[in-house]
Design a protein around this motif. Sequence first.
Motif, PDB file in Angstrom:
ATOM      1  N   LEU A 218       4.590   0.798 -15.505  1.00  0.00           N
ATOM      2  CA  LEU A 218       4.477   1.339 -14.367  1.00  0.00           C
ATOM      3  C   LEU A 218       3.140   1.986 -13.956  1.00  0.00           C
ATOM      4  N   THR A 219       2.734   2.617 -15.010  1.00  0.00           N
ATOM      5  CA  THR A 219       1.400   3.509 -14.810  1.00  0.00           C
ATOM      6  C   THR A 219       0.335   2.529 -14.958  1.00  0.00           C
ATOM      7  N   SER A 220       0.586   1.275 -15.345  1.00  0.00           N
ATOM      8  CA  SER A 220      -0.658  -0.005 -15.255  1.00  0.00           C
ATOM      9  C   SER A 220      -0.948  -0.106 -13.812  1.00  0.00           C
ATOM     10  N   ARG A 221       0.167   0.022 -12.796  1.00  0.00           N
ATOM     11  CA  ARG A 221      -0.017  -0.351 -11.458  1.00  0.00           C
ATOM     12  C   ARG A 221      -0.525   0.659 -10.727  1.00  0.00           C
ATOM     13  N   PHE A 222      -0.574   1.827 -11.087  1.00  0.00           N
ATOM     14  CA  PHE A 222      -1.147   3.161 -10.416  1.00  0.00           C
ATOM     15  C   PHE A 222      -2.438   2.949  -9.640  1.00  0.00           C
ATOM     16  N   PRO A 223      -3.451   2.004 -10.241  1.00  0.00           N
ATOM     17  CA  PRO A 223      -4.600   1.947  -9.719  1.00  0.00           C
ATOM     18  C   PRO A 223      -4.517   0.959  -8.032  1.00  0.00           C
ATOM     19  N   CYS A 224      -3.297   0.523  -7.858  1.00  0.00           N
ATOM     20  CA  CYS A 224      -2.914  -0.345  -6.636  1.00  0.00           C
ATOM     21  C   CYS A 224      -2.545   0.681  -5.573  1.00  0.00           C
ATOM     22  N   TRP A 225      -2.298   1.978  -5.946  1.00  0.00           N
ATOM     23  CA  TRP A 225      -1.984   2.835  -5.118  1.00  0.00           C
ATOM     24  C   TRP A 225      -3.065   4.076  -5.066  1.00  0.00           C
ATOM     25  N   ALA A 226      -4.032   4.029  -5.780  1.00  0.00           N
ATOM     26  CA  ALA A 226      -4.837   5.226  -5.832  1.00  0.00           C
ATOM     27  C   ALA A 226      -5.404   5.875  -4.913  1.00  0.00           C
ATOM     28  N   SER A 227      -5.585   5.042  -3.563  1.00  0.00           N
ATOM     29  CA  SER A 227      -6.162   5.560  -2.628  1.00  0.00           C
ATOM     30  C   SER A 227      -5.054   5.990  -1.643  1.00  0.00           C
ATOM     31  N   LYS A 228      -3.555   5.952  -1.869  1.00  0.00           N
ATOM     32  CA  LYS A 228      -2.712   6.581  -0.903  1.00  0.00           C
ATOM     33  C   LYS A 228      -1.538   7.165  -1.294  1.00  0.00           C
TER      34      LYS A 228
ATOM     35  N   ALA B 259      -5.687   8.508 -12.268  1.00  0.00           N
ATOM     36  CA  ALA B 259      -5.015   7.357 -11.609  1.00  0.00           C
ATOM     37  C   ALA B 259      -4.484   7.284 -10.092  1.00  0.00           C
ATOM     38  N   LEU B 260      -3.800   8.640  -9.782  1.00  0.00           N
ATOM     39  CA  LEU B 260      -3.352   8.876  -8.409  1.00  0.00           C
ATOM     40  C   LEU B 260      -3.773  10.247  -8.092  1.00  0.00           C
ATOM     41  N   PRO B 261      -5.168   9.997  -7.556  1.00  0.00           N
ATOM     42  CA  PRO B 261      -5.936  11.217  -7.258  1.00  0.00           C
ATOM     43  C   PRO B 261      -5.245  11.962  -6.126  1.00  0.00           C
ATOM     44  N   HIS B 262      -4.499  11.571  -5.147  1.00  0.00           N
ATOM     45  CA  HIS B 262      -3.882  12.048  -4.017  1.00  0.00           C
ATOM     46  C   HIS B 262      -2.542  12.614  -4.264  1.00  0.00           C
ATOM     47  N   LEU B 263      -2.023  12.683  -5.348  1.00  0.00           N
ATOM     48  CA  LEU B 263      -0.584  12.769  -5.615  1.00  0.00           C
ATOM     49  C   LEU B 263      -0.351  14.216  -5.287  1.00  0.00           C
ATOM     50  N   LYS B 264       0.754  14.440  -4.491  1.00  0.00           N
ATOM     51  CA  LYS B 264       0.921  15.822  -4.117  1.00  0.00           C
ATOM     52  C   LYS B 264       2.512  16.259  -4.816  1.00  0.00           C
ATOM     53  N   VAL B 265       3.364  15.299  -4.781  1.00  0.00           N
ATOM     54  CA  VAL B 265       4.679  15.606  -5.066  1.00  0.00           C
ATOM     55  C   VAL B 265       4.947  14.802  -6.445  1.00  0.00           C
ATOM     56  N   LEU B 266       5.669  15.218  -7.419  1.00  0.00           N
ATOM     57  CA  LEU B 266       6.136  14.471  -8.703  1.00  0.00           C
ATOM     58  C   LEU B 266       7.282  15.044  -9.102  1.00  0.00           C
ATOM     59  N   ASP B 267       8.358  14.329  -9.058  1.00  0.00           N
ATOM     60  CA  ASP B 267       9.691  14.356  -9.393  1.00  0.00           C
ATOM     61  C   ASP B 267       9.979  14.067 -10.638  1.00  0.00           C
ATOM     62  N   LEU B 268      10.156  14.988 -11.869  1.00  0.00           N
ATOM     63  CA  LEU B 268      10.451  14.216 -13.037  1.00  0.00           C
ATOM     64  C   LEU B 268      11.834  14.982 -13.668  1.00  0.00           C
TER      65      LEU B 268
ATOM     66  N   PRO C  83       0.714  -1.067  -0.254  1.00  0.00           N
ATOM     67  CA  PRO C  83       0.014   0.158   0.113  1.00  0.00           C
ATOM     68  C   PRO C  83       0.848   1.248   0.025  1.00  0.00           C
ATOM     69  N   LEU C  84       1.649   1.382  -1.134  1.00  0.00           N
ATOM     70  CA  LEU C  84       2.612   2.515  -1.125  1.00  0.00           C
ATOM     71  C   LEU C  84       1.962   4.080  -1.168  1.00  0.00           C
ATOM     72  N   LYS C  85       2.602   4.777  -0.328  1.00  0.00           N
ATOM     73  CA  LYS C  85       2.305   6.141  -0.109  1.00  0.00           C
ATOM     74  C   LYS C  85       3.260   7.179  -1.014  1.00  0.00           C
ATOM     75  N   GLN C  86       4.800   6.685  -0.859  1.00  0.00           N
ATOM     76  CA  GLN C  86       5.670   7.015  -1.505  1.00  0.00           C
ATOM     77  C   GLN C  86       6.505   6.042  -2.290  1.00  0.00           C
ATOM     78  N   LEU C  87       6.704   6.573  -3.572  1.00  0.00           N
ATOM     79  CA  LEU C  87       7.674   5.531  -4.412  1.00  0.00           C
ATOM     80  C   LEU C  87       8.748   6.424  -4.996  1.00  0.00           C
ATOM     81  N   PHE C  88       9.986   6.036  -4.712  1.00  0.00           N
ATOM     82  CA  PHE C  88      11.171   6.658  -5.293  1.00  0.00           C
ATOM     83  C   PHE C  88      11.950   5.760  -6.192  1.00  0.00           C
ATOM     84  N   VAL C  89      11.794   5.743  -7.519  1.00  0.00           N
ATOM     85  CA  VAL C  89      12.672   4.897  -8.295  1.00  0.00           C
ATOM     86  C   VAL C  89      13.677   5.873  -9.194  1.00  0.00           C
TER      87      VAL C  89
END
Length: 271
Positions: free
Chosen positions: A147-157, A184-193, A128-134
């Motif tokens: 990777l984006t195909s797995r976003f639904p697994c973390w959608a709530s957190k 897909a990730l409605p709670h996303l606050k920080v995106l590092d690109l 149940p990942l809240k933060q993923l750093f790769v």
Amino acid sequence: EEEAERGRALIAFLVAAGAAAEPILQRKALLGAFKAAPPCLKGDLLSRCSDGEKAQVISLFGAWCAISTQTDCLLLDSVSLGTDDLESLKGTLESCGPKISEWDMSMCRQAWHPARRETLLDCLASQPLKQLFVSHNYIGSRGIKPLTSRFPCWASKMYHLGLEMNAMQDIGFATLEDSLLSGALPHLKVLDLRWNNLTDKSKDGLVRLLQKQTKIEEAPSSELENSDEAGVCVVPKLKLGEKQADKRVTARALPKLQALLLGGNKLSSEG
């Protein structure tokens, strides 16, 4: 006292693991990686392990992170993850159940090879990942879609996604943008690109992402130099629909995306 309690719990865990834990108990540096708060396994600590021992150590590391009451993080640094390593880790995480909320694996490029990528993603998706750093994995444009195909697994957190230095390129960003704009990730606050070879071709997509998730405001460049504070995204002179912004643009969360990190890309200040 907390450190002593963590140490006692770890020794009990390793003793219960039996022979599989011997490489850890016999190597002070490896044992220290497990004892750390949070635990962090670095690739150079595995250099003296046989292939079989390496898979066992990685599996036990995943188990310790998944069952310890002292942490909910799994940190891997420059670890070469082969097929056997990932299969072993996957089985361990499935047995332990969902618990890890932060997963950080920098410079683990081998795990993202197409032949092993799905097993790695299965490992990630089981938690149940809240933060993923790769970061620094050179996932490439073709690796973003799996990777984006797995976003639904973390959608709530999930609220923090770190994709720094992955050779995403514009085509990979377009895939990421489509997924995020679909919610897909409605709670996303920080995106590092940062450092992903993004060019001006991605500018419109970046604006769409900001307009979808945030309130767009303008501020003078002088106020934004070297600004990395949380809650502020700095994008030089983006084109906002038909209007050309003469100032830098900040994005302040209303209430979602709070920070979009873009340093090191090939985005010009014009157009």
